[in-house]
Design a protein around this motif. Structure first.
Motif, PDB file in Angstrom:
ATOM      1  N   GLY A  33       1.067  -1.145  -0.467  1.00 15.46           N
ATOM      2  CA  GLY A  33       0.247   0.009   0.125  1.00 15.46           C
ATOM      3  C   GLY A  33       1.138   1.082  -0.148  1.00 15.46           C
ATOM      4  N   LEU A  34      -0.070   2.556   0.643  1.00 15.36           N
ATOM      5  CA  LEU A  34       0.757   3.463   0.526  1.00 15.36           C
ATOM      6  C   LEU A  34       0.855   4.151   2.013  1.00 15.36           C
ATOM      7  CD1 LEU A  34      -0.930   5.139  -2.423  1.00 15.36           C
ATOM      8  CD2 LEU A  34       1.636   4.489  -2.775  1.00 15.36           C
ATOM      9  N   TYR A  35       2.406   4.525   1.799  1.00 16.57           N
ATOM     10  CA  TYR A  35       2.396   5.200   3.166  1.00 16.57           C
ATOM     11  C   TYR A  35       2.356   6.776   3.490  1.00 16.57           C
ATOM     12  CZ  TYR A  35       4.088   6.679   7.342  1.00 16.57           C
ATOM     13  OH  TYR A  35       5.002   7.235   8.867  1.00 16.57           O
ATOM     14  N   ARG A  36       1.299   7.555   4.062  1.00 13.69           N
ATOM     15  CA  ARG A  36       1.838   9.066   3.446  1.00 13.69           C
ATOM     16  C   ARG A  36       2.232   9.219   5.293  1.00 13.69           C
ATOM     17  NH1 ARG A  36      -4.231  10.909   1.505  1.00 13.69           N
ATOM     18  NH2 ARG A  36      -2.732  12.874   0.955  1.00 13.69           N
ATOM     19  N   PRO A  37       3.323   9.924   4.966  1.00 14.60           N
ATOM     20  CA  PRO A  37       4.051  10.535   6.221  1.00 14.60           C
ATOM     21  C   PRO A  37       3.080  11.191   6.957  1.00 14.60           C
ATOM     22  CG  PRO A  37       5.530  10.755   4.156  1.00 14.60           C
ATOM     23  CD  PRO A  37       3.503  10.196   3.350  1.00 14.60           C
ATOM     24  N   ASN A  38       2.635  12.287   6.240  1.00 14.73           N
ATOM     25  CA  ASN A  38       2.297  13.833   6.919  1.00 14.73           C
ATOM     26  C   ASN A  38       0.762  13.062   8.060  1.00 14.73           C
ATOM     27  OD1 ASN A  38       3.636  15.098   5.228  1.00 14.73           O
ATOM     28  ND2 ASN A  38       1.925  15.044   3.889  1.00 14.73           N
ATOM     29  N   THR A  39       0.326  12.557   7.510  1.00 15.54           N
ATOM     30  CA  THR A  39      -0.849  11.344   8.530  1.00 15.54           C
ATOM     31  C   THR A  39      -0.419  10.091   9.397  1.00 15.54           C
ATOM     32  OG1 THR A  39      -2.383  10.274   6.461  1.00 15.54           O
ATOM     33  CG2 THR A  39      -2.462  13.004   7.182  1.00 15.54           C
ATOM     34  N   GLY A  40       0.261   9.719   8.691  1.00  9.91           N
ATOM     35  CA  GLY A  40       0.945   8.563   9.223  1.00  9.91           C
ATOM     36  C   GLY A  40       0.144   7.331   8.402  1.00  9.91           C
ATOM     37  N   ALA A  41      -1.450   8.032   7.578  1.00 11.63           N
ATOM     38  CA  ALA A  41      -2.321   7.137   6.832  1.00 11.63           C
ATOM     39  C   ALA A  41      -1.328   5.652   6.358  1.00 11.63           C
ATOM     40  CB  ALA A  41      -3.565   7.955   6.512  1.00 11.63           C
ATOM     41  N   ILE A  42      -2.769   4.953   6.366  1.00 15.29           N
ATOM     42  CA  ILE A  42      -0.892   3.526   5.237  1.00 15.29           C
ATOM     43  C   ILE A  42      -2.763   3.723   4.572  1.00 15.29           C
ATOM     44  CG2 ILE A  42      -1.478   1.237   4.591  1.00 15.29           C
ATOM     45  CD1 ILE A  42       0.941   2.225   6.061  1.00 15.29           C
ATOM     46  N   VAL A  43      -2.954   3.336   2.580  1.00 16.83           N
ATOM     47  CA  VAL A  43      -3.713   3.636   1.656  1.00 16.83           C
ATOM     48  C   VAL A  43      -3.691   2.345   1.099  1.00 16.83           C
ATOM     49  CG1 VAL A  43      -5.159   4.782  -0.233  1.00 16.83           C
ATOM     50  CG2 VAL A  43      -3.910   6.449   1.504  1.00 16.83           C
ATOM     51  N   SER A  44      -4.117   1.177   1.225  1.00 16.67           N
ATOM     52  CA  SER A  44      -4.109   0.532  -0.058  1.00 16.67           C
ATOM     53  C   SER A  44      -5.557  -0.371  -0.685  1.00 16.67           C
ATOM     54  CB  SER A  44      -3.888  -0.763   1.089  1.00 16.67           C
ATOM     55  OG  SER A  44      -3.730  -1.898   0.225  1.00 16.67           O
ATOM     56  N   ALA A  45      -5.279  -1.080  -1.152  1.00 17.30           N
ATOM     57  CA  ALA A  45      -6.924  -1.971  -1.519  1.00 17.30           C
ATOM     58  C   ALA A  45      -7.114  -2.664  -2.154  1.00 17.30           C
ATOM     59  CB  ALA A  45      -6.654  -1.253  -3.407  1.00 17.30           C
ATOM     60  N   PRO A  46      -7.783  -3.397  -2.056  1.00 15.94           N
ATOM     61  CA  PRO A  46      -8.633  -4.872  -1.545  1.00 15.94           C
ATOM     62  C   PRO A  46      -8.512  -5.665  -2.897  1.00 15.94           C
ATOM     63  CG  PRO A  46     -10.168  -4.000  -2.077  1.00 15.94           C
ATOM     64  CD  PRO A  46      -9.720  -2.919  -2.081  1.00 15.94           C
ATOM     65  N   GLU A  47      -7.715  -5.398  -4.391  1.00 15.69           N
ATOM     66  CA  GLU A  47      -7.419  -6.175  -5.889  1.00 15.69           C
ATOM     67  C   GLU A  47      -6.042  -5.567  -5.647  1.00 15.69           C
ATOM     68  OE1 GLU A  47      -9.837  -7.862  -7.132  1.00 15.69           O
ATOM     69  OE2 GLU A  47     -11.224  -7.879  -5.698  1.00 15.69           O
ATOM     70  N   PRO A  48      -5.416  -6.779  -6.249  1.00 13.26           N
ATOM     71  CA  PRO A  48      -3.855  -6.136  -6.443  1.00 13.26           C
ATOM     72  C   PRO A  48      -3.905  -5.089  -7.746  1.00 13.26           C
ATOM     73  CG  PRO A  48      -3.902  -8.720  -7.196  1.00 13.26           C
ATOM     74  CD  PRO A  48      -5.529  -8.352  -6.702  1.00 13.26           C
TER      75      PRO A  48
END
Lengths: 224, 630
Positions: free
Chosen positions: B398-413
């Motif tokens: 997934g993607l890591y957003r250092p500003n918020t500390g959030a992880i963004v991902s998705a359920p399908e490759p």
């Protein structure tokens, strides 16, 4: 034609077993607490050409029950599979017990544990579980076993034992570090519960050297 | 009139046909009888080929891929049940193939009287089949302990009383002794030719002898130390501790004969000394005068005998047909145990710094830099290429957003995130529970065939599976030397293996410990079917798989400790930093995770050391005693 179908069905059908054998695994009348379904004994029905055992697992409070046919059975525990040993049975002159099952039969199996957990007290204060107990050594002499460790286990459900998914937290004291068998104390923080609930369960376990299955104290419910 | 003619004609035809005895007593045209087969060398060879083809393997290329996940060296990316179960079954890894033993015995009896075949050919066939029979008994004793040692065909006389055919189990050490003696007996009749890879040779007889003696030695030694209760009073299970030294000596001597070149020119595979990890991965697929391979299971394209290892394990994003891929994901437990070249040290992967912040890596593969060359040849790491010079695998969670500390991902490759309008997860995952993605963050590379077609169901691969190789012989010699109190010699052998893996500083004899030997075998022989037998004979299995659940601390500490817990599979998931405009945009951070399908905690009970001999077998032969602790 129709009657032929029905008769052939009847020929194949057996009645389901109607008798019950139930009871507890006890030492001097006191039930022995174990890990759930981990210790089991075998029932063998003599007289048949092929021999297959009926495996009867013991619940964590030391009770068992099996649905059987009316018959005579031989009851044996598997070697080295339990934290206790069988008494010599005078009727068979071995550790085998002959059981005559007819209707609902109750049989408390008297065994000799290596140790008994005496006076277990488990209390909760400020999210810390404090436990204390004493260990009474039952089997002494050549067959005696040393204590490998004493552990305190906590779980969310009423099934609590050493298996990884049967406890949320544990703490151990090694057998060598126990100075006084009559005063063993353990304490443990209540872990974060992922889905909060207002109670937890705890029990004390005793691991013996060379035997996988542990002895336990009764499970105790603690209100948070 | 016409009717009478037909009747008479029919009668005539029928009677004429019946008259001739030969009509019913003709030789079959599609089956060769036993007498016919044993008159011709080529036909006998076809029987021997069939006997070879039934050689028992555990965790082998061409077998059940999921078995490789048994001991948590890998995660089975489709077969989650095995990671949710805790106990190993008592019947697992069992053996009772006396049908095969009978055919081996029958062959040995028939070939005795086949006098139309030359004596040399007969002696060679006999030696080969005796090698096979000993190998099968070795396999049996590894699995169930002492078994009835049947060396001739058993025939029932229909008298109603079969008790004379019932044989009790031999002692465990008697089976090992039989295997070792057979190797000595047949060796002179086997070819002394290191070029033969798929049939028995002198080198193979010595290699089997060394392995069997080493197993027996360690069972004798460590059985007494760690599992005194895993024995039977009749000796069917358990070897007396005082026999250990003799077995270790036998193992060392047999291995040294191979090392000295007495059985042909075997050596470590070293065709590519400038790129040691490419060299190590070529070792497993180079069939052209490969000096390391001693005995292999060979495959051939378009012959019907092909293997599906590459098909099953190719990365999802680069799979050739997009239907079968990624079955096996090596565990972080294995990957992190490859040492750093620098100082021969163990180190977990640095995911966070001392203050708990993510460590940012410029390239995805930087976190894996500087390790044992075998790591890159055993595992497909995130950021590495699949085929030499080809495309990179796309493993990131997934993607890591250092500003918020959030992880963004998705359920399908490979899915695009709607808000950011960028790809939010790799085409190879990892996505929990998505079959065939790299759910631990890794794919397996050992034995993978880079040729186009290997990943197609209709073609598959002809990479062979090496059952015995020179590298293992060296490790066997090192272990035996160490156990005999000669760490200098052990260091000499183990350092040959380690230099090939890129280590520039040799281990000194003081640094050779039991833990070192356990570690070296694990990383050198990963995915080669040794792990179960090694952990059993060292009696480490019940210590490592103790049924306790693991956390990240337990995972990353005590690397290189032989008794380290391994009850659960862990993974290492890369995240791409999403921070447009900043310097670290597109760089990488990593997280250690337990794939969420891993809920069981493996528990190897004392009764698992020797597989159960079931009631069915014991009903047929009441002399068979049960294995202990079951």
């Amino acid at each position: 034609m129709l009657s032929f179908v029905f008769t052939s069905c009847e020929y194949d059908n057996y009645d389901e077993p109607s008798a019950m054998l139930q009871g507890n695994i006890v030492y001097q009348g006191e039930a022995i607490n174990l890990a759930d379904n981990q210790v089991s004994f075998e029932l063998w029905e003599p007289g048949w050409q092929l021999k297959t055992a009926i495996n009867v697992p013991v619940a964590q409070d030391g009770s068992y029950s099996a649905s059987l046919f009316n018959a005579n059975y031989k009851l044996v525990f598997r070697q080295n599979q339990a934290p206790f040993r069988m008494m010599l049975n005078s009727a068979t002159n071995s550790d085998t017990i002959m059981v005559n099952v007819s209707g609902t039969t109750t049989l408390d199996v008297e065994v000799e544990p290596y140790y008994m957990v005496r006076n277990p007290t488990i209390t909760l204060s400020n999210d810390i579980v404090n436990a204390s107990a004493s260990l009474e050594q039952i089997i002494t002499g050549e067959a005696a076993r040393n204590v490998e460790r004493v552990s305190l286990y906590i779980n969310k459900t009423q099934f609590v034992d050493e298996r990884g998914n049967y406890n949320l937290a544990r703490t151990d004291i090694a057998g060598g570090d126990i100075t006084d068998m009559s005063n063993i104390t353990l304490s443990l923080n209540v872990p974060d519960l992922v889905r909060t609930q207002s109670y937890i369960y705890a029990r004390i376990g005793v691991k013996l050297e060379g035997i996988e299955q542990m002895l336990y104290s009764p499970v105790q419910k603690l209100d948070l | 009139m016409k009717r009478y003619f037909y009747i008479i004609a029919t009668l005539l035809i029928t009677c004429w046909g019946c008259d001739d005895d030969e009509f019913l007593a003709r030789e079959p045209k599609n089956i060769l009888s036993e007498e016919q087969v044993f008159t011709d060398e080529g036909l006998v060879l076809s029987i021997v080929a069939d006997l070879y083809a039934r050689y028992p393997d555990y965790q082998a290329i061409g077998g059940d891929v999921n078995q490789y996940a048994d001991l948590n060296e890998a995660f089975a990316s489709r077969d989650y049940g095995r990671h949710q179960n805790s106990e190993f079954g008592y019947g697992d890894w069992g053996w009772w193939d006396y049908g095969y033993i009978r055919e081996l015995n029958l062959f040995l009896e028939k070939i005795e009287t086949a006098d139309q075949i030359s004596v040399e050919a007969r002696e060679k066939f006999k030696a080969e089949v005796r090698w096979l029979r000993a190998a099968v008994y070795f396999d049996a004793v590894k699995r169930v302990g002492g078994v009835p040692l049947i060396l001739e065909q058993l025939n029932y006389d229909f008298s109603g009383d079969p008790t004379y055919l019932q044989t009790p189990r031999a002692k465990e050490h008697e089976i090992y002794d039989f295997v070792i003696q057979e190797m000595d007996a047949i060796r002179p009749n086997l070819p002394n030719d290191a070029g033969i890879k798929d049939r028995a040779t002198q080198g193979l007889a010595l290699a089997l002898k060394a392995r069997a003696a080493l197993y027996a030695g360690s069972i004798a030694k460590y059985g007494a130390i760690r599992t005194p209760s895993v024995t039977l009073p009749g000796g069917e299970v358990g070897i007396p501790a005082d026999m250990a030294n003799a077995y270790y000596t036998t193992a060392l001597e047999a291995a040294q004969e191979i090392i000295a070149g007495n059985a042909g020119g075997y050596a470590l595979y070293m065709k590519n000394p400038n790129d040691l990890s490419a060299n190590f991965s070529n070792l497993f697929r180079d069939k052209n005068s490969n000096a390391e391979a001693i005995f292999v299971n060979d495959f051939k394209l378009k012959s019907g005998k092909v293997e599906n290892w590459t098909l099953e394990n190719q990365p999802r994003s680069l799979s050739e047909e997009g239907t079968t891929y990624g079955r096996l994901n090596p565990s972080l437990n294995l990957v992190q145990s490859f040492e750093l070249i620098e100082g021969n040290t163990f180190a977990p992967f640095q995911t966070r710094d001392a203050s708990g912040k993510y460590v940012e890596y410029k390239n995805q593969s930087d976190i894996f830099a500087g390790r044992d060359a075998r790591l890159y040849a055993t595992v497909i790491l995130p950021g590495s290429v699949y085929r030499p010079g080809g495309d990179t695998v796309d493993i990131w969670a997934g993607l890591y957003r250092p500003n918020t500390g959030a992880i963004v991902s998705a359920p399908e490759p490979g899915q695009i995130n709607n808000e950011l309008q960028v790809q939010a997860v790799g085409l190879d995952g990892p996505i929990n529970g998505f079959d065939g993605t790299a759910q631990t963050g890794f794919y397996v590379r050992k034995y993978i065939d880079p040729n186009i077609g290997a990943g197609q169901i209709g073609t598959q691969s002809d990479v062979w599976y090496i059952r015995y190789r020179y590298g293992e012989v060296l490790l066997n010699a090192a272990e035996a030397a160490f156990e005999l109190g000669n760490p200098e010699l052990a260091a000499e052998y183990i350092n040959q293996i380690r230099r090939r893996a890129g280590f520039t500083t040799d281990l000194t004899s003081d640094q050779i410990t039991f833990d070192r030997i356990v570690h070296e075998r694990r990383v050198e022989l990963a995915f080669e079917g040794h792990e179960l037998w090694d952990l059993k004979r060292w009696r480490l299995a019940h210590i490592k798989f103790n049924g306790q659940s693991m956390d990240v601390n337990m995972l990353t500490q005590n690397l290189g400790n032989a008794e380290k817990t391994r009850t659960q599979v862990f993974g290492l998931w890369p995240y791409k930093i999403y921070n447009p405009g900043a310097a670290n945009h597109g760089q990488w951070v990593f997280d250690i995770v337990k794939p969420n399908r891993v809920t069981g905690t493996d528990w190897f009970r004392l009764g698992n050391y020797y597989s159960e001999i079931n009631n069915d077998i014991r009903n047929r032969n009441p002399l068979i005693v049960r294995n202990p602790n079951q």
